[in-house]
Design a protein around this motif. Sequence first.
Motif, PDB file in Angstrom:
ATOM      1  N   ARG A 117       0.823  -1.215   0.000  1.00  0.00           N
ATOM      2  CA  ARG A 117       0.000   0.000   0.000  1.00  0.00           C
ATOM      3  C   ARG A 117       0.856   1.263   0.000  1.00  0.00           C
ATOM      4  N   ASP A 118       1.908   1.268  -0.821  1.00  0.00           N
ATOM      5  CA  ASP A 118       2.810   2.422  -0.994  1.00  0.00           C
ATOM      6  C   ASP A 118       3.695   2.694   0.224  1.00  0.00           C
ATOM      7  N   TYR A 119       3.669   1.804   1.181  1.00  0.00           N
ATOM      8  CA  TYR A 119       4.536   1.964   2.350  1.00  0.00           C
ATOM      9  C   TYR A 119       5.797   1.109   2.215  1.00  0.00           C
ATOM     10  N   VAL A 120       6.843   1.557   2.871  1.00  0.00           N
ATOM     11  CA  VAL A 120       8.076   0.765   2.951  1.00  0.00           C
ATOM     12  C   VAL A 120       8.579   0.784   4.394  1.00  0.00           C
ATOM     13  N   PRO A 134      16.580   7.071  11.269  1.00  0.00           N
ATOM     14  CA  PRO A 134      16.166   5.835  11.949  1.00  0.00           C
ATOM     15  C   PRO A 134      15.222   4.999  11.090  1.00  0.00           C
ATOM     16  N   ASP A 135      15.252   3.690  11.305  1.00  0.00           N
ATOM     17  CA  ASP A 135      14.350   2.780  10.603  1.00  0.00           C
ATOM     18  C   ASP A 135      12.915   3.190  10.880  1.00  0.00           C
ATOM     19  N   LYS A 136      12.102   3.182   9.834  1.00  0.00           N
ATOM     20  CA  LYS A 136      10.694   3.504  10.045  1.00  0.00           C
ATOM     21  C   LYS A 136       9.790   2.865   9.018  1.00  0.00           C
ATOM     22  N   HIS A 137       8.497   2.820   9.364  1.00  0.00           N
ATOM     23  CA  HIS A 137       7.442   2.393   8.441  1.00  0.00           C
ATOM     24  C   HIS A 137       6.874   3.683   7.879  1.00  0.00           C
TER      25      HIS A 137
END
Lengths: 206, 333
Positions: A117-120, A134-137
């Motif tokens: 859904r266009d997220y990474v 930082p790592d993120k959604h």
Amino acid sequence: MKYLFINTSTKKLVISIVVDNEIKYDYTDDNSSDLSSRIMPIIDEAFKSTNLKPEDIDTIFVTNGPGSFTGIRIGLTIAKVMAWGLKIKVVPISSLELMASVDSSKEYIAPLIDARRDYVFAGLYDKNLNQIVPDKHILLSEFKSLVKDKDVVYVSHDEFDFEVINNSYDILKVINKHINDEGVNPHTLNPNYLKLTEAEEKLKEK
Amino acid sequence: MDTYILAIESSCDETSLSIIKNGSEEISTVVLSQMDTHANYGGVVPEIASRMHIENITIVIEECLNKANMTMDDIDAIAITYGPGLIGSLLIGVMAAKTLAYIYNKPLVPVHHIAGHIYANNLVRPMEFPLMALVVSGGHTELVYMKEHYSFEVVGTTLDDAIGEAYDKVARVIGVKYPGGPNVDKLAHIGKDTYDLPLPLNDDTFNFSFSGIKSAVINLAHNEEQRGNTINKEDLACSFQNRVVDILTKKTMHALTEYGVKNLIVAGGVSANKGLREKLTYLCEKEGINLTIPEIKYCTDNAAMIGAAGYFAYKLGRRADLTLNAKATDRLN
């Protein structure tokens, strides 16, 4: 010193045994299916072929996400139980950092995992694996605008409509970066999903 | 020589560990239930269940050993529920069990979840054969004939919904909170049997069907609502429970006669149902049947029952290797 490296969080499965900065056993493949059946025999093979036993290991390095929820849990359950049972130090590693261990001429490395859904799941690292973002959604478009002014290479095992490199990991680089990490209590070694379950999200919206 | 089984059960929303001696004596059991969390969602959310299992697994293993004052050196084999159940939940237990078996070099014994429910009875008193097992839970409604240990012949099963599913659905219709089954049971004991509901699949087979009575309850509630009448929750619960208990007990008693069996055991979460317990106790006393129903704590999911079943599987030489996988569905074996 003897190290066991486990990654089941990304689409590249890794089981490695490293002894004094030398890779003694290295298993990597791009097949993330049937992990739960395949992984213990691979670990067994790792120990047999290096003439080592699980109790010989000084530190377990294990990726704790983000990535496939089930995949993360498979490797992490093994690491938890092994570290708890044999009282071995265990160090969690971001799966995005592992992806960022690629050799590159660019200044920054941006690992991406497709989260639909266009997220990474994404983060930004420099060549020495220092975390810059930082790592993120996050929405892919949002992340791209976040790093657009930087000299960056995108690393991913998924397909996007722009150039990404599908790299091999540099396990030694990651281990050396974390060799002096303190390690965590196995009871508190838990996945870093970076995302609530859908049920939790819906409940929060109410 | 005594045999100690360390058992792990994580097929749904309970993380449980147990140490069982010789298949009959409970040394220690730890059950970490997630029920309060899932109650917020009106039912078990599989992804949340998996997340909670991995957070708790080593804590529960450690607590179980500590409670027994034992170490892994004292354990002869590891028994694990490999299925059926929620795949993500099962996987945590299976991976933990394989890792324990591997690092401590112990035999790994795979146990079917329903075999576990049946063998919960061996923790009450030694199972006597031949026997008939009535398995009633959220996922199962079965009559199982056993002529000896680990011989399972399914003589009747549900053609649609499991009994526990029907209870949960009825609970939702009449507005009873999760977990629905036990709450409907409570209401049924207050109410009177006033509603005209059909007796489900009242034939000569040993099979069950609960979708019909489930629909009947839904329609009845709907019609009453249309007419502006309020339903009497207690009476509807009582009418529903009487009907399903009637058919369960009728077919069970019929199967006992047909197979010439004098021993009946009840297994699974719904064996905690008071209405079912009372009726079976009454009928078995009348017919001279030797009835065993586990204590309530052994009716719901727990690792003690897996340890009991695991002991007999271990003695029969059943083993799994490091490739053992979790299975969402699997035939009782």
